[in-house]
Design an enzyme around this catalytic site. Sequence first.
Site, PDB file in Angstrom:
ATOM      1  N   ASP A  87       0.896  -1.225   0.032  1.00 58.26           N
ATOM      2  CA  ASP A  87       0.077   0.074  -0.011  1.00 58.26           C
ATOM      3  C   ASP A  87       0.858   1.214   0.070  1.00 58.26           C
ATOM      4  OD1 ASP A  87      -2.310   1.734   0.095  1.00 58.26           O
ATOM      5  OD2 ASP A  87      -2.875   0.902   2.098  1.00 58.26           O
ATOM      6  N   ASP A 122      -3.586   7.716  -3.193  1.00 55.38           N
ATOM      7  CA  ASP A 122      -4.795   7.958  -3.451  1.00 55.38           C
ATOM      8  C   ASP A 122      -5.218   8.992  -2.322  1.00 55.38           C
ATOM      9  OD1 ASP A 122      -4.992   5.224  -2.227  1.00 55.38           O
ATOM     10  OD2 ASP A 122      -6.970   5.596  -1.592  1.00 55.38           O
ATOM     11  N   CYS A 280     -14.290 -21.785  20.145  1.00 51.50           N
ATOM     12  CA  CYS A 280     -13.568 -22.195  18.843  1.00 51.50           C
ATOM     13  C   CYS A 280     -12.779 -23.326  18.930  1.00 51.50           C
ATOM     14  CB  CYS A 280     -12.631 -20.889  18.588  1.00 51.50           C
ATOM     15  SG  CYS A 280     -11.624 -21.009  17.134  1.00 51.50           S
ATOM     16  N   CYS A 282      -9.847 -23.887  16.959  1.00 43.66           N
ATOM     17  CA  CYS A 282      -8.683 -23.547  16.215  1.00 43.66           C
ATOM     18  C   CYS A 282      -7.376 -24.256  17.003  1.00 43.66           C
ATOM     19  CB  CYS A 282      -8.553 -22.367  15.723  1.00 43.66           C
ATOM     20  SG  CYS A 282      -7.876 -21.336  17.372  1.00 43.66           S
ATOM     21  N   CYS A 285      -7.199 -22.482  20.559  1.00 40.18           N
ATOM     22  CA  CYS A 285      -8.226 -22.605  21.430  1.00 40.18           C
ATOM     23  C   CYS A 285      -8.540 -24.047  21.813  1.00 40.18           C
ATOM     24  CB  CYS A 285      -9.504 -22.058  20.742  1.00 40.18           C
ATOM     25  SG  CYS A 285      -9.535 -20.225  20.485  1.00 40.18           S
TER      26      CYS A 285
END
Length: 594
Positions: A87, A122, A280, A282, A285
């Site tokens: 960016d 931008d 969760c 994952c 977790c």
Amino acid sequence: MFEIKKRDELGRIGRWSFEGRTIETPAMAVVVNPNKMTIPTDELENEFHAQLIITNAYIIKQSKYLEEIKKNKLHRFLGWDKPIYTDSGTFQMYSLGKTDIGTEETVKLQIELGSDIITPLDEFTFPTDTKSEVEKKMKKTYANSLLAREIINEHNKKYKRELQFNSTVQGGVFMDCRRECARLVSSLNPDIISVGGIVPLMEQYRYKTLTDIILNVKKTASINVPLHAFGCGHPMLFSLMVLCGIDVFDSAAYALFAKKKKYITVHGTLDMNELNYLPCSCPVCSKFTSSELIKNEKLLAKHNLYVTLSELNIIKQAIASGTLRRLTEMRCASHPTLYYAYKNLEKYNSFMEKYSSFEKRSSFFFISELSRTNTDLYRLKKRSKERQDTKDKLKFIHSDIPYGLKNMFPVGQNLLPFNIARRNKSVTAMRKLPKLDVFEEAKERLQYQFGKKLSSFFEENKSQIQVNISKTKIHRIKEMRMNDILIGVFSAKTGFFIPTFSGACEIRKYLGVNDYCVRVKNNVVSFAKEGKSVFARHVKYCDYKIRPHDYVFVVDSKNNLLALGQALMNKREMKEFKYGVAVNIRKINKTGKE
Ligand code: GUN
Ligand code: ZN
């Protein structure tokens, strides 16, 4: 290079290539700060299977590692072999209120750092900006983009590279400005288009306006490149955004939220201080308790990233199964502002329906009041009005539908809650509808599929047409013959008519010359006749009525039928895409007669 592999409405699974490396979209650009790596890149690759990372030229310019990165380039410095997106520094204008990096400087620096996707500077448009402020910023954004395009073109030509160019759409909350800016940046032939100036809206939960912006951009931005929602990193928004046509996200949220002890879920954000159980499974977790997670920022960031990336897999599978709307509807029931945003999509039904597959792999599910706004229902109601002339109607989710469509998708393949299903049935029973006549049923289905003109095909050939039903218990209509010659079969799953080659010739006699036609370039005529797929770049003309998965007539420049195919794209997509299959051929002329 970008091509669509699978699609469900504006949501798509795409292949995006970079000088020999390919990633699959919808993709997450994981935000990496070279000064502070919350999760090291080898873990991003090996544990998370991340495909793309994004970093920032402005931050690198201020970094103590600047010279080292310039020397070793980003890939080596970060130990990352896959594509890197950079960016420009615009966002710092918003978050820090200043930017100490020039227009030309940021583009040249990104090239020097070895980025694969370059972003010009931008001008960040705020939701509070007046129209004249927005217009001024759009002008500057376009001028910066133009300059960047020239620099990148020159570099690519000189060094035989294919660095990609990202052009950002600004425009604040003015939809005409968004459409105009999207049109302008698309004229620069970007490799990816990003939607900027949306972070404040997300921070303020203004998701309805967010959907307005994305869909207005989608209307005029090149459809043949990925669309990136700049700064969108919360998974609760992903399905909605993909349904609106977003292909790329970026997330710093996984790390920023962890710093604030926030636990991300697909339904929203939870405060670690109030979390007794981890909802969760994952790898983080499953191994640690909430009291361990609260003390460890890296572990929390890892959980946040796991849920973020796994939501993208859930979305991809939904696209592949044709259930993206159902998933989005479930996600949007998580928060009133998401609910409101989903409801807003109804305003765009006529636009979104153009991208919605004609043939669905999955039944129509009515799971909430939001299901009423589904494009399948919109199409059913619209076509019932425009294409059918029967007096016998049936009630389906409070709408009057031609009785002959009883067994066709979505009327014949649905799961409705009992209260709605009962109402449909009681209305039908009260009307004492006649037993479904198979000839009428076939007529209704073909009119629904190809248009009202087919009514005369049935009237004029009444004595020659035979409609046969299946011998199974279900007794559905199975095939249609004319003087004993098979002219098509009805899909057992969705009820759609799939003409044979000779059937296609017969029904075309009653349609307009361009109706449901895809005209191909002369050099691929023989390939289409042999049954080879038609690529988008070989299409000269496509009927505006064609929807993805419609059965279509592939014709030559003199409108001779070459083959019957199944479209994978609509008119706009066939026109804009340079890569990918536009039509899969299903039936060819095997008789040898022209
Ligand atoms: N990151 C988040 N929002 C924006 C934006 O509007 N422009 C750019 N370049 N980056 C962003
Ligand atoms: Zn977890």
